[in-house]
Design a protein around this motif. Structure first.
Motif, PDB file in Angstrom:
ATOM      1  N   ILE A  84      50.628  46.057  45.398  1.00  0.00           N
ATOM      2  CA  ILE A  84      49.312  45.862  44.792  1.00  0.00           C
ATOM      3  C   ILE A  84      49.416  44.735  43.978  1.00  0.00           C
ATOM      4  O   ILE A  84      50.429  44.506  42.985  1.00  0.00           O
ATOM      5  N   ARG A  85      48.588  43.742  43.969  1.00  0.00           N
ATOM      6  CA  ARG A  85      48.450  42.598  43.506  1.00  0.00           C
ATOM      7  C   ARG A  85      47.016  42.241  42.929  1.00  0.00           C
ATOM      8  O   ARG A  85      46.108  42.331  43.928  1.00  0.00           O
ATOM      9  N   ILE A  86      46.676  42.194  41.738  1.00  0.00           N
ATOM     10  CA  ILE A  86      45.025  41.876  41.256  1.00  0.00           C
ATOM     11  C   ILE A  86      45.230  40.674  40.371  1.00  0.00           C
ATOM     12  O   ILE A  86      46.183  40.713  39.724  1.00  0.00           O
ATOM     13  N   LYS A  87      44.187  39.677  40.550  1.00  0.00           N
ATOM     14  CA  LYS A  87      44.114  38.504  39.732  1.00  0.00           C
ATOM     15  C   LYS A  87      42.829  38.722  39.488  1.00  0.00           C
ATOM     16  O   LYS A  87      41.771  38.449  40.505  1.00  0.00           O
ATOM     17  N   GLY A  88      42.173  38.729  38.139  1.00  0.00           N
ATOM     18  CA  GLY A  88      40.957  38.718  37.902  1.00  0.00           C
ATOM     19  C   GLY A  88      40.234  40.094  38.627  1.00  0.00           C
ATOM     20  O   GLY A  88      40.689  41.134  38.271  1.00  0.00           O
ATOM     21  N   ASN A  89      39.122  39.830  39.239  1.00  0.00           N
ATOM     22  CA  ASN A  89      38.588  40.929  39.855  1.00  0.00           C
ATOM     23  C   ASN A  89      38.791  40.973  41.280  1.00  0.00           C
ATOM     24  O   ASN A  89      38.067  41.820  41.886  1.00  0.00           O
ATOM     25  N   LYS A  90      39.992  40.484  41.759  1.00  0.00           N
ATOM     26  CA  LYS A  90      40.168  40.653  43.183  1.00  0.00           C
ATOM     27  C   LYS A  90      41.881  40.812  43.544  1.00  0.00           C
ATOM     28  O   LYS A  90      42.596  40.645  42.344  1.00  0.00           O
ATOM     29  N   GLY A  91      41.858  41.376  44.781  1.00  0.00           N
ATOM     30  CA  GLY A  91      43.512  41.458  44.911  1.00  0.00           C
ATOM     31  C   GLY A  91      43.671  42.071  46.257  1.00  0.00           C
ATOM     32  O   GLY A  91      42.743  41.932  47.294  1.00  0.00           O
ATOM     33  N   TYR A  92      44.812  42.641  46.669  1.00  0.00           N
ATOM     34  CA  TYR A  92      45.054  43.525  47.637  1.00  0.00           C
ATOM     35  C   TYR A  92      46.112  44.351  47.617  1.00  0.00           C
ATOM     36  O   TYR A  92      46.705  44.281  46.426  1.00  0.00           O
ATOM     37  N   TRP A  93      46.189  45.302  48.469  1.00  0.00           N
ATOM     38  CA  TRP A  93      47.108  46.393  48.359  1.00  0.00           C
ATOM     39  C   TRP A  93      47.577  46.563  49.801  1.00  0.00           C
ATOM     40  O   TRP A  93      47.083  46.226  50.661  1.00  0.00           O
ATOM     41  N   ILE A  94      49.128  46.836  49.815  1.00  0.00           N
ATOM     42  CA  ILE A  94      49.538  47.226  50.980  1.00  0.00           C
ATOM     43  C   ILE A  94      50.076  48.602  50.932  1.00  0.00           C
ATOM     44  O   ILE A  94      50.529  49.253  50.107  1.00  0.00           O
TER      45      ILE A  94
END
Length: 144
Positions: A84-94
């Motif tokens: 999981i990676r988050i920057k600000g209020n956006k990101g992605y998870w696998i």
């Protein structure tokens, strides 16, 4: 020395993962859902036999989806968050879901108590889902 660097990288990665999952941890209820199939057909929850869905994001890097089917039956699927990676209020998870034999990436954004995600199914071996795009809006449920 290389072991110290590897250990440090592992600790930093684990710490980042824990911090990121903590930002979205909790139980959510699906407010909107649609999946656009490769042929252009758009399906809602009711079209696929589902009345409602709750999703839990847990700090132990697990996810649990509980779907109440139109006939009242409850179906549970589990996933393990691999990244999981988050920057600000956006990101992605696998994540690796219990009913799928490959990792799935989901891009998301969140604000206040709302989380929105999009999943593009790109694994050609998954004939049923390949080319589909799933979009959902989830609302965080109050903790008791």
């Amino acid at each position: 020395m290389k072991y110290v660097i590897a250990l440090l990288f592992s600790v930093l990665t684990t710490s980042s993962f824990a911090n990121d999952i903590a930002l979205i941890a909790g139980k959510y209820r699906y407010e909107k859902y649609a999946v656009t199939m490769a042929n252009g057909n758009v399906l809602s929850l009711a079209n696929i036999g589902i009345k409602s869905i709750n999703m839990s994001f847990n700090t132990d890097s697990s996810m649990l989806m509980e779907a109440t089917m139109l006939d009242g039956k409850i179906v549970k699927e589990k996933a393990v968050l691999k990244e999981i990676r988050i920057k600000g209020n956006k990101g992605y998870w696998i994540a690796r879901w219990s009913d799928v034999d490959y990792d799935i990436r989901e891009d998301f954004s969140f604000h206040d108590d709302v989380l929105e995600y999009e999943t593009k199914f790109q694994n050609k071996s998954d004939k049923e889902r390949y080319g589909a795009v799933e979009r959902a809006t989830l609302k965080k449920m109050p903790a008791f």
